[in-house]
Design a protein around this motif. Structure first.
Motif, PDB file in Angstrom:
ATOM      1  N   TYR A 122       0.957  -1.223   0.030  1.00 43.35           N
ATOM      2  CA  TYR A 122       0.016   0.015  -0.132  1.00 43.35           C
ATOM      3  C   TYR A 122       0.621   1.430  -0.038  1.00 43.35           C
ATOM      4  O   TYR A 122       2.140   1.243   0.309  1.00 43.35           O
ATOM      5  CB  TYR A 122      -1.087   0.050   1.152  1.00 43.35           C
ATOM      6  CG  TYR A 122      -0.335   0.045   2.375  1.00 43.35           C
ATOM      7  CD1 TYR A 122      -0.870   0.882   3.285  1.00 43.35           C
ATOM      8  CD2 TYR A 122       0.721  -0.547   3.071  1.00 43.35           C
ATOM      9  CE1 TYR A 122      -0.355   1.299   4.745  1.00 43.35           C
ATOM     10  CE2 TYR A 122       1.069  -0.319   4.433  1.00 43.35           C
ATOM     11  CZ  TYR A 122       0.743   0.696   5.178  1.00 43.35           C
ATOM     12  OH  TYR A 122       1.248   0.633   6.349  1.00 43.35           O
ATOM     13  N   ASP A 152      -3.181   5.860  -1.083  1.00 46.22           N
ATOM     14  CA  ASP A 152      -4.370   4.907  -1.220  1.00 46.22           C
ATOM     15  C   ASP A 152      -5.496   5.507  -0.681  1.00 46.22           C
ATOM     16  O   ASP A 152      -5.583   6.511   0.120  1.00 46.22           O
ATOM     17  CB  ASP A 152      -4.253   3.661  -0.588  1.00 46.22           C
ATOM     18  CG  ASP A 152      -3.110   2.681  -1.344  1.00 46.22           C
ATOM     19  OD1 ASP A 152      -2.503   3.248  -2.318  1.00 46.22           O
ATOM     20  OD2 ASP A 152      -2.665   1.605  -0.656  1.00 46.22           O
ATOM     21  N   THR A 196       1.896   4.010  -6.388  1.00 47.70           N
ATOM     22  CA  THR A 196       0.804   3.128  -6.422  1.00 47.70           C
ATOM     23  C   THR A 196       1.104   2.161  -7.389  1.00 47.70           C
ATOM     24  O   THR A 196       0.932   0.905  -7.328  1.00 47.70           O
ATOM     25  CB  THR A 196      -0.331   3.855  -6.754  1.00 47.70           C
ATOM     26  OG1 THR A 196      -0.792   4.799  -5.799  1.00 47.70           O
ATOM     27  CG2 THR A 196      -1.600   3.198  -7.049  1.00 47.70           C
TER      28      THR A 196
END
Length: 155
Positions: A75, A79, A139
């Motif tokens: 993560y 996020d 990401t």
């Protein structure tokens, strides 16, 4: 070890991404191992033998550690629904991980194969039991990591 055996030719960047996973699978197939892309004990032993390099031991990670095979995801601070801060109040960055504190207490130093050194700084609603969420820089990096089993050394 994958570079030494010719299975990883583009260099190593410290991230167990799709290129590394593919190299592991090719190595496993060529050496009669279960082709799962996970560098478990049998694959590590075969890599050690094929490369002539020793398997890292306790001295490489610190004394008295225990290891846990965990289901890992990744993560980032960006996020959706993530505040960008960990449960311990730190700004989320690479090298921090989310754990179940009943399995690994917050503040614990770790070494995670395919990721590197980390500190348990965060928790999450779906991080229960032998699950771990690894903070990544982007990401794209988190998505490329996907979901996989990792060996976590508690230092």
């Amino acid at each position: 070890m994958l570079m030494d055996t010719g299975y990883l030719s583009n260099g190593a960047d410290g991230v167990f991404g799709s290129g590394t996973a593919g190299a592991v699978k090719r190595f496993q197939a060529d050496h009669g191992l279960d082709v799962d892309g996970v560098v478990g004990p049998q694959t590590m032993a075969a890599l050690s033998e094929a490369s002539g390099r020793p398997i890292p031991d306790e001295a490489d990670y610190g004394s008295g550690q225990r290891s846990i095979v965990m289901d890992a995801t990744a993560y980032t601070a960006e996020d959706p629904g993530n505040s960008g801060y960990t449960a311990s109040g730190q700004r989320l960055q690479r090298g921090m991980v989310s754990v179940d504190p009943s399995v690994i207490p917050l503040g614990t130093r770790l070494y995670i194969e395919g990721y590197g050194y980390a500190v348990a700084e965060d928790t999450g609603g779906s991080i229960v039991g032998n699950r771990i969420d690894l903070a990544m820089d982007s990401t794209n990096e988190a998505l490329n990591f996907g979901r996989r089993s990792v060996v976590v050394y508690v230092l």
